[in-house]
Design a protein around this motif. Structure first.
Motif, PDB file in Angstrom:
ATOM      1  N   HIS A  33     -63.956  -6.588 -20.420  1.00 23.61           N
ATOM      2  CA  HIS A  33     -63.736  -5.798 -19.064  1.00 23.61           C
ATOM      3  C   HIS A  33     -64.586  -4.553 -19.368  1.00 23.61           C
ATOM      4  O   HIS A  33     -64.653  -4.002 -20.338  1.00 23.61           O
ATOM      5  N   PHE A  34     -65.207  -4.276 -18.326  1.00 21.14           N
ATOM      6  CA  PHE A  34     -66.198  -2.771 -18.334  1.00 21.14           C
ATOM      7  C   PHE A  34     -65.456  -1.649 -18.754  1.00 21.14           C
ATOM      8  O   PHE A  34     -66.131  -0.858 -19.294  1.00 21.14           O
ATOM      9  N   LEU A  35     -64.170  -1.514 -18.663  1.00 21.49           N
ATOM     10  CA  LEU A  35     -63.434  -0.623 -18.831  1.00 21.49           C
ATOM     11  C   LEU A  35     -63.547  -0.276 -20.019  1.00 21.49           C
ATOM     12  O   LEU A  35     -63.598   0.955 -20.642  1.00 21.49           O
ATOM     13  N   PHE A  36     -63.462  -1.306 -21.218  1.00 25.88           N
ATOM     14  CA  PHE A  36     -63.483  -0.970 -22.590  1.00 25.88           C
ATOM     15  C   PHE A  36     -65.070  -0.631 -23.021  1.00 25.88           C
ATOM     16  O   PHE A  36     -65.196   0.161 -23.997  1.00 25.88           O
ATOM     17  N   LYS A  37     -66.026  -1.049 -22.273  1.00 22.39           N
ATOM     18  CA  LYS A  37     -67.318  -0.349 -22.602  1.00 22.39           C
ATOM     19  C   LYS A  37     -67.348   1.077 -22.007  1.00 22.39           C
ATOM     20  O   LYS A  37     -68.147   1.840 -22.927  1.00 22.39           O
ATOM     21  N   GLN A  38     -66.834   1.543 -20.930  1.00 26.89           N
ATOM     22  CA  GLN A  38     -66.713   2.894 -20.847  1.00 26.89           C
ATOM     23  C   GLN A  38     -66.227   3.553 -21.788  1.00 26.89           C
ATOM     24  O   GLN A  38     -66.325   4.980 -21.996  1.00 26.89           O
ATOM     25  N   LEU A  39     -64.965   3.478 -22.064  1.00 26.43           N
ATOM     26  CA  LEU A  39     -64.035   3.878 -23.206  1.00 26.43           C
ATOM     27  C   LEU A  39     -64.882   4.113 -24.606  1.00 26.43           C
ATOM     28  O   LEU A  39     -64.794   5.027 -25.354  1.00 26.43           O
ATOM     29  N   ALA A  40     -65.663   3.081 -25.047  1.00 24.84           N
ATOM     30  CA  ALA A  40     -66.120   3.111 -26.102  1.00 24.84           C
ATOM     31  C   ALA A  40     -67.360   4.194 -25.767  1.00 24.84           C
ATOM     32  O   ALA A  40     -67.769   5.097 -26.950  1.00 24.84           O
ATOM     33  N   PHE A  41     -68.124   3.848 -24.897  1.00 23.42           N
ATOM     34  CA  PHE A  41     -69.147   4.998 -24.653  1.00 23.42           C
ATOM     35  C   PHE A  41     -68.814   6.432 -24.632  1.00 23.42           C
ATOM     36  O   PHE A  41     -69.324   7.337 -25.377  1.00 23.42           O
ATOM     37  N   VAL A  92     -53.017  11.823 -27.425  1.00 22.57           N
ATOM     38  CA  VAL A  92     -52.725  11.440 -26.028  1.00 22.57           C
ATOM     39  C   VAL A  92     -53.260   9.987 -25.502  1.00 22.57           C
ATOM     40  O   VAL A  92     -52.268   9.013 -24.882  1.00 22.57           O
ATOM     41  N   PHE A  93     -54.300   9.674 -26.198  1.00 29.23           N
ATOM     42  CA  PHE A  93     -54.740   8.030 -26.088  1.00 29.23           C
ATOM     43  C   PHE A  93     -53.692   7.108 -26.847  1.00 29.23           C
ATOM     44  O   PHE A  93     -53.530   6.040 -26.108  1.00 29.23           O
ATOM     45  N   GLU A  94     -53.176   7.470 -27.966  1.00 31.57           N
ATOM     46  CA  GLU A  94     -52.258   6.430 -28.273  1.00 31.57           C
ATOM     47  C   GLU A  94     -51.197   6.344 -27.493  1.00 31.57           C
ATOM     48  O   GLU A  94     -50.538   5.221 -27.311  1.00 31.57           O
ATOM     49  N   ARG A  95     -50.487   7.632 -26.857  1.00 34.74           N
ATOM     50  CA  ARG A  95     -49.429   7.666 -26.060  1.00 34.74           C
ATOM     51  C   ARG A  95     -49.542   6.786 -24.949  1.00 34.74           C
ATOM     52  O   ARG A  95     -48.838   5.897 -24.528  1.00 34.74           O
ATOM     53  N   HIS A  96     -50.915   7.054 -24.209  1.00 29.12           N
ATOM     54  CA  HIS A  96     -51.315   6.173 -22.972  1.00 29.12           C
ATOM     55  C   HIS A  96     -51.499   4.719 -23.256  1.00 29.12           C
ATOM     56  O   HIS A  96     -51.001   3.971 -22.420  1.00 29.12           O
ATOM     57  N   ALA A  97     -52.020   4.590 -24.313  1.00 27.15           N
ATOM     58  CA  ALA A  97     -52.489   3.023 -24.568  1.00 27.15           C
ATOM     59  C   ALA A  97     -50.898   2.076 -24.878  1.00 27.15           C
ATOM     60  O   ALA A  97     -51.064   0.995 -24.681  1.00 27.15           O
ATOM     61  N   GLU A 136     -61.669   4.270 -35.017  1.00 31.23           N
ATOM     62  CA  GLU A 136     -60.726   3.097 -35.311  1.00 31.23           C
ATOM     63  C   GLU A 136     -60.076   2.563 -34.045  1.00 31.23           C
ATOM     64  O   GLU A 136     -59.577   1.653 -33.798  1.00 31.23           O
ATOM     65  N   GLN A 137     -59.744   3.623 -33.250  1.00 29.95           N
ATOM     66  CA  GLN A 137     -58.655   3.552 -32.329  1.00 29.95           C
ATOM     67  C   GLN A 137     -59.015   2.740 -31.228  1.00 29.95           C
ATOM     68  O   GLN A 137     -58.545   1.716 -30.641  1.00 29.95           O
ATOM     69  N   HIS A 138     -60.251   2.569 -30.529  1.00 31.41           N
ATOM     70  CA  HIS A 138     -60.680   2.017 -29.663  1.00 31.41           C
ATOM     71  C   HIS A 138     -60.715   0.452 -29.698  1.00 31.41           C
ATOM     72  O   HIS A 138     -60.011  -0.134 -29.102  1.00 31.41           O
ATOM     73  N   GLY A 139     -61.005   0.078 -31.089  1.00 29.12           N
ATOM     74  CA  GLY A 139     -60.604  -1.623 -31.419  1.00 29.12           C
ATOM     75  C   GLY A 139     -59.500  -2.075 -31.426  1.00 29.12           C
ATOM     76  O   GLY A 139     -59.018  -2.968 -30.797  1.00 29.12           O
ATOM     77  N   ARG A 140     -58.433  -0.997 -31.951  1.00 32.45           N
ATOM     78  CA  ARG A 140     -56.935  -1.374 -31.684  1.00 32.45           C
ATOM     79  C   ARG A 140     -56.382  -1.510 -30.290  1.00 32.45           C
ATOM     80  O   ARG A 140     -55.762  -2.427 -29.756  1.00 32.45           O
ATOM     81  N   ILE A 141     -56.951  -0.576 -29.583  1.00 34.09           N
ATOM     82  CA  ILE A 141     -56.284  -0.617 -28.101  1.00 34.09           C
ATOM     83  C   ILE A 141     -57.086  -2.005 -27.507  1.00 34.09           C
ATOM     84  O   ILE A 141     -56.157  -2.651 -26.736  1.00 34.09           O
ATOM     85  N   GLU A 146     -57.928  -4.425 -28.671  1.00 36.88           N
ATOM     86  CA  GLU A 146     -57.197  -5.828 -29.097  1.00 36.88           C
ATOM     87  C   GLU A 146     -55.744  -5.942 -28.376  1.00 36.88           C
ATOM     88  O   GLU A 146     -55.404  -7.068 -28.320  1.00 36.88           O
ATOM     89  N   ALA A 147     -55.241  -4.875 -28.342  1.00 34.93           N
ATOM     90  CA  ALA A 147     -53.594  -4.887 -27.982  1.00 34.93           C
ATOM     91  C   ALA A 147     -53.714  -4.958 -26.505  1.00 34.93           C
ATOM     92  O   ALA A 147     -52.864  -5.636 -25.927  1.00 34.93           O
ATOM     93  N   LEU A 148     -54.741  -4.733 -25.586  1.00 33.90           N
ATOM     94  CA  LEU A 148     -54.513  -4.449 -24.057  1.00 33.90           C
ATOM     95  C   LEU A 148     -55.399  -5.381 -23.505  1.00 33.90           C
ATOM     96  O   LEU A 148     -55.364  -5.375 -22.236  1.00 33.90           O
ATOM     97  N   ALA A 149     -56.380  -5.936 -24.250  1.00 35.97           N
ATOM     98  CA  ALA A 149     -57.454  -6.566 -23.038  1.00 35.97           C
ATOM     99  C   ALA A 149     -56.798  -7.575 -22.404  1.00 35.97           C
ATOM    100  O   ALA A 149     -57.527  -7.908 -21.113  1.00 35.97           O
ATOM    101  N   HIS A 150     -55.752  -8.222 -22.616  1.00 36.66           N
ATOM    102  CA  HIS A 150     -55.022  -9.158 -21.807  1.00 36.66           C
ATOM    103  C   HIS A 150     -53.894  -8.677 -21.092  1.00 36.66           C
ATOM    104  O   HIS A 150     -53.033  -9.334 -20.453  1.00 36.66           O
ATOM    105  N   ARG A 151     -53.834  -7.461 -20.998  1.00 37.03           N
ATOM    106  CA  ARG A 151     -52.472  -6.838 -20.505  1.00 37.03           C
ATOM    107  C   ARG A 151     -52.711  -5.969 -19.621  1.00 37.03           C
ATOM    108  O   ARG A 151     -51.810  -5.045 -19.377  1.00 37.03           O
ATOM    109  N   LEU A 152     -53.984  -5.755 -19.059  1.00 35.19           N
ATOM    110  CA  LEU A 152     -54.459  -4.385 -18.173  1.00 35.19           C
ATOM    111  C   LEU A 152     -53.670  -4.520 -16.948  1.00 35.19           C
ATOM    112  O   LEU A 152     -53.580  -3.355 -16.456  1.00 35.19           O
TER     113      LEU A 152
END
Length: 158
Positions: free
Chosen positions: A3-11, A49-54, A99-104, A106-112
Motif C-alpha cells: 500500500h502506498f501509505l507504507f511508502k509514505q510513512l517510510a519516506f 504517539v505513533f505506537e498509540r495510533h498504530a 524499527e517501528q515502521h516494519g512492526r507497524i 507487518e501488523a496492519l498491512a491487511h487491517r487498514l
C-alpha cells in the motif's frame, strides 16, 4: 502489493532520522527560547504517539519502553522531568524509530480498513475511524514534529 501509505510513512521516517544527523546528546536536550520541548522530546513524542495510533486503538500491544509515556506523551515537556525516569539516548530513540515502521507494516498491512470502535478524535479535532486513517494522520503528526526538529536544530546551531 505494498500500500502506498507504507511508502509514505517510510519516506517521512527516513526524513526524521536524517534530521538527527549532527545532533549531539547535548544539543538534543537544549530547548530554544520561547519553546517547551527539545529535539529529544520531539523524537520520543513521534515514537510514543505513533505506537498509540498504530496499535492501541485497534487492540494490539504497544512496544513502549518504561518511562516513555511519562516523558513523551501529549502534554509533557522536558521542563517537567518525571522523577525516577531514565532518559533514552539518541541512539536508543533512533533505533526504536528505525524499527517501528516494519512492526507497524507487518501488523496492519491487511487491517487498514478495520473499524475502530469507538472512533477517536485527535487533539487537533480530526475524527479517526480506521487503522488507515490513524496511519494517514500520523503523516501530518510526524511532519509537524519533523519541522519542529528542523527549526530547533537551526536555532540552536546558529
Amino acid at each position: 502489493m505494498e500500500h502506498f501509505l507504507f511508502k509514505q510513512l517510510a519516506f517521512v521516517r527516513e526524513q526524521t532520522l536524517k534530521m538527527t544527523e549532527g545532533v549531539t546528546e547535548e544539543l538534543a536536550d537544549q530547548i530554544p527560547d520561547g519553546f517547551r520541548n527539545s529535539i529529544r522530546w520531539n523524537l520520543g513524542h513521534i515514537y510514543v504517539v505513533f505506537e498509540r495510533h498504530a496499535f492501541q486503538y485497534i487492540g494490539l500491544p504497544l512496544h513502549v519502553p518504561e518511562g516513555f509515556k511519562e516523558q513523551f506523551e501529549y502534554g509533557t515537556s522536558p521542563l517537567e522531568k518525571p522523577a525516577g525516569v531514565t532518559v533514552p539516548s539518541l541512539e536508543e530513540l533512533k533505533t526504536l524509530l528505525g524499527e517501528q515502521h516494519g512492526r507497524i507494516k507487518e501488523a496492519l498491512a491487511h487491517r487498514l480498513e478495520e473499524k475502530i470502535d469507538p472512533p477517536y478524535t485527535t487533539s487537533a479535532g480530526m475524527k479517526l475511524e480506521t487503522a488507515e486513517q490513524f496511519l494517514t494522520f500520523q503523516l501530518y503528526h510526524e511532519g509537524m514534529h519533523l519541522t519542529a526538529i528542523r527549526i530547533y536544530k537551526k536555532l540552536l546551531t546558529q
